[in-house]
Scaffold this motif. Sequence first.
Motif, PDB file in Angstrom:
ATOM      1  N   ARG A 103       6.040   6.987  -6.900  1.00  0.00           N
ATOM      2  CA  ARG A 103       5.914   8.130  -7.807  1.00  0.00           C
ATOM      3  C   ARG A 103       4.463   8.322  -8.245  1.00  0.00           C
ATOM      4  N   ALA A 104       3.752   7.223  -8.468  1.00  0.00           N
ATOM      5  CA  ALA A 104       2.340   7.326  -8.851  1.00  0.00           C
ATOM      6  C   ALA A 104       1.512   7.909  -7.711  1.00  0.00           C
ATOM      7  N   ALA A 105       1.820   7.506  -6.472  1.00  0.00           N
ATOM      8  CA  ALA A 105       1.059   7.958  -5.310  1.00  0.00           C
ATOM      9  C   ALA A 105       1.238   9.443  -5.051  1.00  0.00           C
ATOM     10  N   ALA A 106       2.314  10.027  -5.545  1.00  0.00           N
ATOM     11  CA  ALA A 106       2.597  11.446  -5.295  1.00  0.00           C
ATOM     12  C   ALA A 106       1.627  12.381  -6.018  1.00  0.00           C
ATOM     13  N   PHE A 107       0.921  11.877  -7.029  1.00  0.00           N
ATOM     14  CA  PHE A 107      -0.051  12.721  -7.730  1.00  0.00           C
ATOM     15  C   PHE A 107      -1.247  12.983  -6.815  1.00  0.00           C
ATOM     16  N   SER A 108      -1.583  14.252  -6.632  1.00  0.00           N
ATOM     17  CA  SER A 108      -2.675  14.620  -5.721  1.00  0.00           C
ATOM     18  C   SER A 108      -4.018  14.056  -6.162  1.00  0.00           C
ATOM     19  N   ALA A 109      -4.200  13.871  -7.474  1.00  0.00           N
ATOM     20  CA  ALA A 109      -5.466  13.348  -8.000  1.00  0.00           C
ATOM     21  C   ALA A 109      -5.618  11.847  -7.756  1.00  0.00           C
ATOM     22  N   VAL A 110      -4.542  11.208  -7.275  1.00  0.00           N
ATOM     23  CA  VAL A 110      -4.581   9.777  -6.970  1.00  0.00           C
ATOM     24  C   VAL A 110      -4.955   9.602  -5.502  1.00  0.00           C
ATOM     25  N   SER A 111      -6.059   8.913  -5.255  1.00  0.00           N
ATOM     26  CA  SER A 111      -6.509   8.704  -3.876  1.00  0.00           C
ATOM     27  C   SER A 111      -6.055   7.362  -3.316  1.00  0.00           C
ATOM     28  N   VAL A 166      -7.828   7.490  -9.891  1.00  0.00           N
ATOM     29  CA  VAL A 166      -7.577   8.858 -10.334  1.00  0.00           C
ATOM     30  C   VAL A 166      -8.910   9.597 -10.430  1.00  0.00           C
ATOM     31  N   HIS A 167      -8.969  10.789  -9.819  1.00  0.00           N
ATOM     32  CA  HIS A 167     -10.209  11.557  -9.742  1.00  0.00           C
ATOM     33  C   HIS A 167     -10.121  12.848 -10.547  1.00  0.00           C
ATOM     34  N   GLY A 168     -11.143  13.085 -11.357  1.00  0.00           N
ATOM     35  CA  GLY A 168     -11.236  14.332 -12.113  1.00  0.00           C
ATOM     36  C   GLY A 168     -12.684  14.739 -12.278  1.00  0.00           C
ATOM     37  N   LYS A 169     -12.898  15.989 -12.635  1.00  0.00           N
ATOM     38  CA  LYS A 169     -14.269  16.480 -12.808  1.00  0.00           C
ATOM     39  C   LYS A 169     -14.863  16.069 -14.151  1.00  0.00           C
ATOM     40  N   THR A 170     -13.993  15.870 -15.147  1.00  0.00           N
ATOM     41  CA  THR A 170     -14.448  15.433 -16.472  1.00  0.00           C
ATOM     42  C   THR A 170     -13.535  14.315 -16.951  1.00  0.00           C
ATOM     43  N   THR A 171     -14.021  13.542 -17.918  1.00  0.00           N
ATOM     44  CA  THR A 171     -13.190  12.482 -18.498  1.00  0.00           C
ATOM     45  C   THR A 171     -11.938  13.073 -19.124  1.00  0.00           C
ATOM     46  N   GLN A 172     -12.095  14.229 -19.765  1.00  0.00           N
ATOM     47  CA  GLN A 172     -10.956  14.903 -20.384  1.00  0.00           C
ATOM     48  C   GLN A 172      -9.886  15.248 -19.338  1.00  0.00           C
ATOM     49  N   GLU A 173     -10.328  15.778 -18.201  1.00  0.00           N
ATOM     50  CA  GLU A 173      -9.387  16.129 -17.125  1.00  0.00           C
ATOM     51  C   GLU A 173      -8.699  14.891 -16.577  1.00  0.00           C
ATOM     52  N   THR A 174      -9.476  13.835 -16.331  1.00  0.00           N
ATOM     53  CA  THR A 174      -8.911  12.603 -15.787  1.00  0.00           C
ATOM     54  C   THR A 174      -7.932  11.971 -16.760  1.00  0.00           C
ATOM     55  N   ASN A 175      -8.289  11.929 -18.042  1.00  0.00           N
ATOM     56  CA  ASN A 175      -7.386  11.358 -19.048  1.00  0.00           C
ATOM     57  C   ASN A 175      -6.089  12.150 -19.153  1.00  0.00           C
ATOM     58  N   ALA A 176      -6.182  13.474 -18.976  1.00  0.00           N
ATOM     59  CA  ALA A 176      -4.981  14.316 -19.022  1.00  0.00           C
ATOM     60  C   ALA A 176      -4.063  13.986 -17.849  1.00  0.00           C
ATOM     61  N   ILE A 177      -4.651  13.733 -16.674  1.00  0.00           N
ATOM     62  CA  ILE A 177      -3.850  13.354 -15.502  1.00  0.00           C
ATOM     63  C   ILE A 177      -3.186  12.003 -15.737  1.00  0.00           C
ATOM     64  N   LEU A 204       0.847  -1.191   0.000  1.00  0.00           N
ATOM     65  CA  LEU A 204       0.000   0.000   0.000  1.00  0.00           C
ATOM     66  C   LEU A 204       0.883   1.243   0.000  1.00  0.00           C
ATOM     67  N   PHE A 205       0.664   2.105  -0.987  1.00  0.00           N
ATOM     68  CA  PHE A 205       1.409   3.360  -1.064  1.00  0.00           C
ATOM     69  C   PHE A 205       0.577   4.548  -0.585  1.00  0.00           C
ATOM     70  N   LYS A 206      -0.727   4.456  -0.797  1.00  0.00           N
ATOM     71  CA  LYS A 206      -1.569   5.606  -0.461  1.00  0.00           C
ATOM     72  C   LYS A 206      -3.022   5.176  -0.412  1.00  0.00           C
ATOM     73  N   ILE A 207      -3.728   5.654   0.593  1.00  0.00           N
ATOM     74  CA  ILE A 207      -5.182   5.536   0.622  1.00  0.00           C
ATOM     75  C   ILE A 207      -5.701   6.755   1.371  1.00  0.00           C
ATOM     76  N   SER A 208      -6.196   7.710   0.603  1.00  0.00           N
ATOM     77  CA  SER A 208      -6.635   8.966   1.197  1.00  0.00           C
ATOM     78  C   SER A 208      -7.461   9.740   0.182  1.00  0.00           C
ATOM     79  N   VAL A 209      -8.784   9.656   0.319  1.00  0.00           N
ATOM     80  CA  VAL A 209      -9.667  10.352  -0.618  1.00  0.00           C
ATOM     81  C   VAL A 209      -9.856  11.788  -0.142  1.00  0.00           C
ATOM     82  N   LYS A 210      -9.182  12.716  -0.821  1.00  0.00           N
ATOM     83  CA  LYS A 210      -9.291  14.143  -0.495  1.00  0.00           C
ATOM     84  C   LYS A 210      -9.518  14.884  -1.804  1.00  0.00           C
TER      85      LYS A 210
END
Length: 332
Positions: A251-259, A278-289, A138-144
């Motif tokens: 390195r993947a866990a360091a992305f803020s959009a990754v919960s 990975v969390h985003g408001k739109t599919t376009q935003e999520t795909n960009a992340i 486990l590297f990260k579990i935190s939905v913020k």
Amino acid sequence: MKQEILSRIQKKFPLVAKPFKVIADELKMNEKEVLEILQNEKKDNIIRQTSAIFDTKRLGYKSSLVAFKIPQEKIDTAVEIINSHPGVSHNYERNHEFNIWFTMAVEPDSVIGLDKTIELLAKLTEAQDYIVLPTLKLFKISVKLNTTGKDEKKEKVKKVIHTDLELTPLHHDIIMRAQYDIDFVSEPFAQIIKDLNITYDTFFTILQELQESGIMRRFASILNHRKAGFNANAMVVWDVDENNGEDIGERAAAFSAVSHCYLRPKYPNWPYNLFTMVHGKTTQETNAIIEEMANEIESKSHMPLYSSREFKKVRIEYFTLAFKEWEDKNNG
């Protein structure tokens, strides 16, 4: 101010007798205003739950992510069967031939055990195939969720060293009560204090002990992603080199959009071992992340699995009779 309040209760909920007074003081508001905002957000189902979040494994429960391959015409019946188990907290349909994805836990004294329970569910649902994907690392579990839009793209994920803790009856009593949703009132913990006939100091000391031991991950509010405007949430799976898996996972866990970020096992029919939510408001935003992540981490391939339907999303209720009752009923 609403977004600032939502950000605070997700990240660092004040563990004091009057937590909303603390938030109000920080934001130069009054407590009544903060409570009214939160009560409205709860009424509108923006806030899903506010409670202690416990580590299932640290409490002695065995758990795993599971994927079933269910024929389309049998999904509704299969979901009803899967969701009947009290250890299933999340259950989604995703865009893959392994189409039903759920988290599964069994209590410490389970008669059947985790593997046999999954086998039994596969038989009852007539699954054509299934894979069991326990957490290896486990590297990260935190939905913020970034409600303010001010969060940095990257964050430092702290490595926490947990202390040993022998649970007393009082620890158990507090776990059993702190796992449930609090009310948005001035003193949300008052009823627990009264029921257990303890002081606030004792209550918060116990919570601190539980957190330092890793049994309690944190105390926080969890938002309803879609209601909060985050409509494109993908479970992205990556085929990474197992020898470098820990470095890549960090390195993947360091992305803020990754919960959530985990290493899981590979199988002949499933080559992906790194899992990131990975969390985003739109599919376009999520795909960009996801594209940005792919440029930074080495993988043979990756695949975003978007959920098409949410069948269940609840907290497991610990130390209840529900697990034994399910096993007694289904272990014929």
